[in-house]
Write an enzyme that holds these catalytic residues in place. Structure first.
Site, PDB file in Angstrom:
ATOM      1  N   LYS A 199      75.950  58.535  71.496  1.00 17.00           N
ATOM      2  CA  LYS A 199      75.433  59.199  70.271  1.00 17.00           C
ATOM      3  C   LYS A 199      74.417  58.448  69.947  1.00 17.00           C
ATOM      4  O   LYS A 199      74.643  56.986  69.700  1.00 17.00           O
ATOM      5  CB  LYS A 199      76.441  59.616  69.291  1.00 17.00           C
TER       6      LYS A 199
HETATM    7  P1  NAD Z   1      69.817  71.148  62.042  1.00 18.94           P
HETATM    8  O1  NAD Z   1      69.217  69.675  61.628  1.00 18.94           O
HETATM    9  O2  NAD Z   1      68.980  71.871  63.070  1.00 18.94           O
HETATM   10  O3  NAD Z   1      70.500  71.909  61.011  1.00 18.94           O
HETATM   11  C1  NAD Z   1      71.323  71.558  59.949  1.00 18.94           C
HETATM   12  C2  NAD Z   1      71.281  72.461  58.908  1.00 18.94           C
HETATM   13  O4  NAD Z   1      72.160  71.959  58.000  1.00 18.94           O
HETATM   14  C3  NAD Z   1      69.777  72.393  58.068  1.00 18.94           C
HETATM   15  O5  NAD Z   1      69.424  73.735  57.971  1.00 18.94           O
HETATM   16  C4  NAD Z   1      70.154  71.695  56.958  1.00 18.94           C
HETATM   17  O6  NAD Z   1      69.209  72.265  55.838  1.00 18.94           O
HETATM   18  C5  NAD Z   1      71.479  72.128  56.608  1.00 18.94           C
HETATM   19  N1  NAD Z   1      72.535  71.225  55.641  1.00 18.94           N
HETATM   20  C6  NAD Z   1      72.100  69.795  55.746  1.00 18.94           C
HETATM   21  N2  NAD Z   1      73.075  69.410  54.801  1.00 18.94           N
HETATM   22  C7  NAD Z   1      73.606  70.263  54.250  1.00 18.94           C
HETATM   23  C8  NAD Z   1      74.656  70.414  53.351  1.00 18.94           C
HETATM   24  N3  NAD Z   1      75.277  69.376  52.515  1.00 18.94           N
HETATM   25  N4  NAD Z   1      74.872  71.873  52.873  1.00 18.94           N
HETATM   26  C9  NAD Z   1      74.587  72.781  53.353  1.00 18.94           C
HETATM   27  N5  NAD Z   1      73.695  72.909  54.589  1.00 18.94           N
HETATM   28  C10 NAD Z   1      73.126  71.459  54.800  1.00 18.94           C
HETATM   29  O7  NAD Z   1      70.851  70.582  63.045  1.00 18.94           O
HETATM   30  P2  NAD Z   1      71.824  71.114  64.051  1.00 18.94           P
HETATM   31  O8  NAD Z   1      71.071  70.656  65.335  1.00 18.94           O
HETATM   32  O9  NAD Z   1      72.083  72.514  63.903  1.00 18.94           O
HETATM   33  O10 NAD Z   1      73.183  70.541  64.024  1.00 18.94           O
HETATM   34  C11 NAD Z   1      74.159  70.683  63.185  1.00 18.94           C
HETATM   35  C12 NAD Z   1      75.519  70.278  63.411  1.00 18.94           C
HETATM   36  O11 NAD Z   1      76.099  70.818  64.637  1.00 18.94           O
HETATM   37  C13 NAD Z   1      75.752  68.635  63.380  1.00 18.94           C
HETATM   38  O12 NAD Z   1      76.903  68.426  63.186  1.00 18.94           O
HETATM   39  C14 NAD Z   1      75.552  68.400  64.799  1.00 18.94           C
HETATM   40  O13 NAD Z   1      76.033  67.349  65.178  1.00 18.94           O
HETATM   41  C15 NAD Z   1      76.403  69.644  65.452  1.00 18.94           C
HETATM   42  N6  NAD Z   1      75.800  69.868  67.046  1.00 18.94           N
HETATM   43  C16 NAD Z   1      74.491  70.248  67.260  1.00 18.94           C
HETATM   44  C17 NAD Z   1      74.517  70.606  68.524  1.00 18.94           C
HETATM   45  C18 NAD Z   1      73.085  70.700  68.925  1.00 18.94           C
HETATM   46  O14 NAD Z   1      72.885  71.197  70.106  1.00 18.94           O
HETATM   47  N7  NAD Z   1      71.887  70.728  68.005  1.00 18.94           N
HETATM   48  C19 NAD Z   1      75.404  70.209  69.347  1.00 18.94           C
HETATM   49  C20 NAD Z   1      76.597  70.066  69.228  1.00 18.94           C
HETATM   50  C21 NAD Z   1      77.053  69.960  67.631  1.00 18.94           C
END
Ligand code: NAD
Length: 468
Positions: A106
């Site tokens: 990561k």
């Molecule tokens: P992203 O940046 O696209 O979205 C995150 C969202 O959460 C944003 O809209 C942001 O404004 C919101 N956010 C941030 N802090 C917040 C808070 N305190 N309260 C409410 N909303 C809040 O990110 P993503 O890619 O969707 O990833 C989100 C989670 O999913 C992370 O934990 C990431 O590790 C996990 N994840 C993502 C993927 C992927 O393919 N993108 C895969 C596996 C896991």
């Protein structure tokens, strides 16, 4: 990121220890599996706005029992070594659980992407890529990053392009990162993959009535009241698919600047557009600044899809959701997990639930090193063969197939069809094995421990065959 009582890494390690105790692996091997192999910190300068800015980035390699190692790169002002190591370890367990042939890694860049213009972010990303490339921390054979919080297709495209510039002779160069746009060697269905995986995971859970009844629910996803935290890539797609295709009702969405509540169901596309246009949820119909009350509202399913540590020992008691599916990594701490388990809340754990992303990344990487799109060779052959069969049936029975059906039957699978089919298969099978494990031994307290045990057993077997 650390919560008040428990760091993200220590929380994951406690979950690991609980599962390792039940697997019963020797202490020396347990220690080897648990710790990160290496974590690289880089501080690099980029001249922007007439000033030299120093940026801090990380890439942690948790386990190289399979290579390349795989895991996202996030852009976040709160990232630190603890967080990156916790996320890298989760990647190891996740890949083992869903049989993606990778070790875990990561990365993160300590940055608020909203503070920089796209052309500035591009320069920063390209410099970061150079630093990673110097140490083989980006390479199709050794370490393959992907998008995570704060990054997406655009950043992956810059990274791939920079890698190709540095190594023009690497025939598999496009496989150095996944989550790229389709025009740059990406795969159809990757952007939606993690959210789609959440949908498939929930559908499979609802095919296990015993598990659902354990949480006090019954029936199907139709009409189930869902609250989502974070309407980014993962949260948006999960909410969109569950409401549009499975008739679940999204009654609450939490974002950074507050929340939106609507018992009749929130129009997810409308809200998503509002966030895109205004930068937050404020001003949307049903807006409340009081996110905390939405976190604690009565609902059937809660989907944390923002960040780690949002449910801790401090607030777990007040959570009323019957099912929590961890779309984010590490949203429920070890202590909160214990409290929620006692309340019979069914937690579908991150290492399984959000594995849709790495699963489709795996397909993308295979496409890149195979240099051919999935379905290219078979599609028309399938069409011709099916048409032959249809003609023969029509001749035998003296009737014509209904037109709409005929088109659907003869059409060969597209790349997107195959990606969704592969993802559905992985998510269904993943749930089946962890549920079966949970039910097989009453010492196994929950799905998380069962999932972690399966991952540990597979990594142990892999180490055994390495002969070290
Ligand atoms: P992203 O940046 O696209 O979205 C995150 C969202 O959460 C944003 O809209 C942001 O404004 C919101 N956010 C941030 N802090 C917040 C808070 N305190 N309260 C409410 N909303 C809040 O990110 P993503 O890619 O969707 O990833 C989100 C989670 O999913 C992370 O934990 C990431 O590790 C996990 N994840 C993502 C993927 C992927 O393919 N993108 C895969 C596996 C896991």
């Amino acid at each position: 990121m650390t919560t008040q009582n428990e760091s993200f890494l220590s929380s994951v390690e406690r979950m690991f220890d609980q599962a390792a105790d039940l697997v019963g692996i020797p202490d020396d091997l347990r220690h080897k599996i648990k710790v990160a192999n290496s974590t690289y910190t880089v501080r690099f300068g980029v001249r922007l706005r007439n000033k030299l800015y120093t940026f801090v980035g990380y890439r942690s390699v948790h386990s190289e029992h399979r290579e390349p190692v795989k895991g996202g790169i996030r852009y976040s002002p709160h990232a630190d070594q603890d967080e990156v190591e916790a996320l890298a370890s989760l990647m190891t367990y996740k890949c083992a659980l869903v049989e993606a042939p990778f070790g875990g890694s990561k990365g993160a860049l300590v940055i608020d992407p909203n503070e920089w213009e796209p052309h500035e972010l591009e320069r920063i990303t390209r410099r970061f890529t150079q630093e990673l490339a110097k140490r083989s921390l980006i390479s199709p054979a050794q370490n393959v990053p992907a998008p995570d919080m704060g990054t997406g297709e655009r950043e992956m495209s810059w990274m791939a392009d920079e890698y190709k510039r540095l190594y023009p002779n690497d025939l598999n160069g496009w496989g150095c990162v996944t989550g790229k746009p389709v025009s740059k060697g990406g795969i159809r269905g990757r952007v939606e993959a993690t959210g789609r995986g959440i949908q498939y995971a929930l559908k499979e859970a609802f095919r296990h009535p015993d598990d659902i009844e354990h949480a006090g629910l019954s029936g199907t996803l139709e009409g189930k009241r869902i609250v989502v935290q974070g309407l980014g890539n993962v949260g948006y797609h999960a909410a969109q698919f569950l409401s549009q295709e499975d008739d679940a009702i999204i009654v609450g969405v939490m974002e950074r600047d507050g929340a939106v509540v609507d018992e009749a169901g929130i129009d997810i596309d409308g809200l998503h557009k509002h966030i895109h246009d205004t930068g937050g949820v404020k001003g949307y119909q049903g807006y409340t600044p009081d996110s905390d009350s939405v976190l604690k509202m009565d609902c059937d399913i809660f989907i944390p899809a923002a960040m780690e540590g949002v449910i801790s020992a401090d607030n777990a008691d007040a959570i009323k959701a019957k099912i929590i599916i961890e779309a984010a990594n590490g949203p429920v701490t070890f202590s909160a997990n214990e409290i929620l388990r006692d309340k019979k809340c069914l937690i579908i754990p991150d290492l399984y639930a959000n594995a849709g992303g790495v699963t489709v990344s795996y397909f993308e990487w295979v496409k890149n090193i195979g240099h051919i799109r999935f379905g290219r060779m078979q599609r028309r052959q399938h069409e011709r063969q099916t048409l032959d069969m249809v003609n023969a049936i029509e001749e035998m029975v003296g009737k014509k197939f209904p037109k709409g059906h005929l088109e659907r039957i003869i059409e060969g699978p597209t790349e997107l069809d195959l990606v969704r089919s592969g993802l559905d298969d992985v998510m269904r099978e993943g749930y089946q094995v962890i549920s079966e494990k949970w039910r097989s031994d009453n010492r196994i307290p929950d799905l998380r421990t069962a999932a972690m045990m399966i991952a540990i057993e597979r990594i142990r077997d892999s180490y055994d065959s390495l002969g070290i």
